[in-house]
Scaffold this active site. Structure first.
Site, PDB file in Angstrom:
ATOM      1  CE  LYS A  34      -0.297  -0.404   5.041  1.00  0.00           C
ATOM      2  NZ  LYS A  34      -1.133  -0.872   6.166  1.00  0.00           N
ATOM      3  CE1 TYR A 235      12.893  31.627   4.557  1.00  0.00           C
ATOM      4  CE2 TYR A 235      13.167  29.280   4.196  1.00  0.00           C
ATOM      5  CZ  TYR A 235      12.833  30.536   3.724  1.00  0.00           C
ATOM      6  OH  TYR A 235      12.442  30.686   2.418  1.00  0.00           O
TER       7      TYR A 235
HETATM    8  C1  LIG Z   1      -0.348  -1.888   6.797  1.00  0.00           C
HETATM    9  C2  LIG Z   1      -0.929  -3.153   7.302  1.00  0.00           C
HETATM   10  C3  LIG Z   1      -0.138  -4.284   7.551  1.00  0.00           C
HETATM   11  C4  LIG Z   1       1.382  -4.277   7.414  1.00  0.00           C
HETATM   12  O1  LIG Z   1       1.998  -3.781   8.589  1.00  0.00           O
HETATM   13  P1  LIG Z   1       3.594  -3.724   8.748  1.00  0.00           P
HETATM   14  O2  LIG Z   1       3.792  -3.283  10.139  1.00  0.00           O
HETATM   15  O3  LIG Z   1       4.082  -2.729   7.753  1.00  0.00           O
HETATM   16  O4  LIG Z   1       4.099  -5.094   8.468  1.00  0.00           O
HETATM   17  C5  LIG Z   1      -0.768  -5.458   7.920  1.00  0.00           C
HETATM   18  N1  LIG Z   1      -2.117  -5.502   8.071  1.00  0.00           N
HETATM   19  C6  LIG Z   1      -2.909  -4.424   7.875  1.00  0.00           C
HETATM   20  C7  LIG Z   1      -4.379  -4.540   8.065  1.00  0.00           C
HETATM   21  C8  LIG Z   1      -2.344  -3.218   7.500  1.00  0.00           C
HETATM   22  O5  LIG Z   1      -3.127  -2.143   7.313  1.00  0.00           O
END
Ligand SMILES: *Cc1c(COP(=O)(O)O)cnc(C)c1O
Length: 340
Positions: A34, A235
């Protein structure tokens, strides 16, 4: 020339996948890609993960899943977030995506995973209905796998008790932290993101878990100048030289994803750790040098010993957020994929 270069090492990604598969000891690994593969580029990462033994891809939204489907015609793609509009659900059905369902409405003609809320207190059913035929999986998500194993075990016990009688369905609960540290979380499959990218779910050195960072981010010094005592850089004059001081100007800033709260962290300049001083601007920041260096000296912002976890501690955040924020693209950081 590009302002900075991001390199994605798919060889490192494959080694991390194999490390996770060893930890999972027989359970399947589903690759979480994702948010454009946590800023690494979802398409490339997905292909390498599948090649190294992952058996499905997981994303948060249906549009993310549809984009992956263009490239991966037959692989399993699981949408972990709440299903969108009816139109999106119809598109998901046509594209053969699998949906996680967190309320009572189970759409027809699409493969579904029922999501149980066992303690995350976010999406999920509080009770599991008797699963209809569309259901192929049962899942939950852990709130504290990285920080409170005792609470994670409570969630896993609840999940196990609620799903035990449906052991013919794919049961999945683990994220990266649980895959690495909680064998009782493994069930049939683990949904792993951060560890696959060689980043620590515990915000410690990833090497402790045998992981190698996949992403490195480099640039070169754009200018080098000497500040006299009392002169400042950036800045707000937040850095004022006490003695004659060489500083290097790095042509990357928060507009590229090098966050404004990274003042004080260390990057590597010509191979040496150097401190970021003064205010990080949109397009540049300054590092304190110990001597005059040529313009064009190499600067490592991430990777090659510069840890996202160290930056995250300075910025009071987590490595996940840092890598998701990097602006790869033709106008900022150029992304190159290698296989080392
Ligand atoms: C993002 C996500 C994961 C992965 O988590 P990591 O800590 O990056 O391994 C697993 N399950 C769900 C439902 C998620 O949203």
């Amino acid at each position: 020339m590009h302002r900075s270069e991001i390199t994605i090492d798919l060889g490192a990604l494959r080694r991390n996948v194999r490390t996770l598969l060893r930890a999972l000891d027989g359970a399947r690994l589903w690759a979480v890609v994702k948010a454009d593969g946590y800023g690494h580029g979802a398409t490339d990462v997905a292909g390498a993960a599948l090649g190294a033994g992952a058996t499905a891809l997981c994303v948060a939204t249906i549009p993310e899943g549809l984009a992956l489907r263009d490239e991966y015609r037959t692989e399993r793609i699981i949408i972990m977030g709440p299903a969108g509009s009816n139109r999106e659900v119809a598109q998901a059905r046509d594209a053969g995506l699998e949906l996680a369902i967190a309320d009572g409405e189970i759409p027809e003609g699409v493969r579904v995973h029922l999501k149980l809320d066992t303690g995350m207190g976010r999406y999920g059913l509080s009770e599991l209905p008797s699963p209809p035929a569309e259901v192929i999986g049962l899942m939950t998500h852990l709130a504290t796998a990285d920080s409170d194993a005792a609470f994670a075990r409570v969630q896993l016990e609840r999940f196990n008790a609620a799903t035990e009688q449906y052991s013919h369905l794919a049961r999945h609960a683990a994220n990266s932290a649980a895959a690495l540290r909680l064998p009782e979380s493994h069930f049939d499959a683990a949904r792993c993101g951060i560890a696959m990218y060689g980043l620590s779910p515990f915000n410690t050195d990833p090497q402790e878990d045998g992981l190698e960072p996949v992403l490195s981010w480099q640039t070169t010094l754009a200018q080098v100048k000497r500040l006299e005592p009392g002169q400042s850089s950036g800045y707000g004059r937040r850095f004022i030289a006490k003695a004659p001081t060489w500083i290097g100007i790095v042509p990357v800033g928060y507009g590229d994803g090098f966050r404004r709260d990274l003042t004080g962290t260390e990057v590597r300049v010509a191979g040496e750790p150097r401190r970021v001083v003064g205010t990080v601007s949109m397009d540049s920041f300054a590092v304190e040098l110990d001597r005059e260096l040529p313009v064009g000296a190499p600067v490592v912002l991430l990777g090659h010993g510069v840890l996202a976890e160290a930056h995250a501690r300075i910025a009071n955040t987590i490595n996940y957020e840092l890598v998701c924020g990097i602006q790869a693209g033709p106008l900022r950081a150029r992304r190159t994929v290698i296989d080392a």
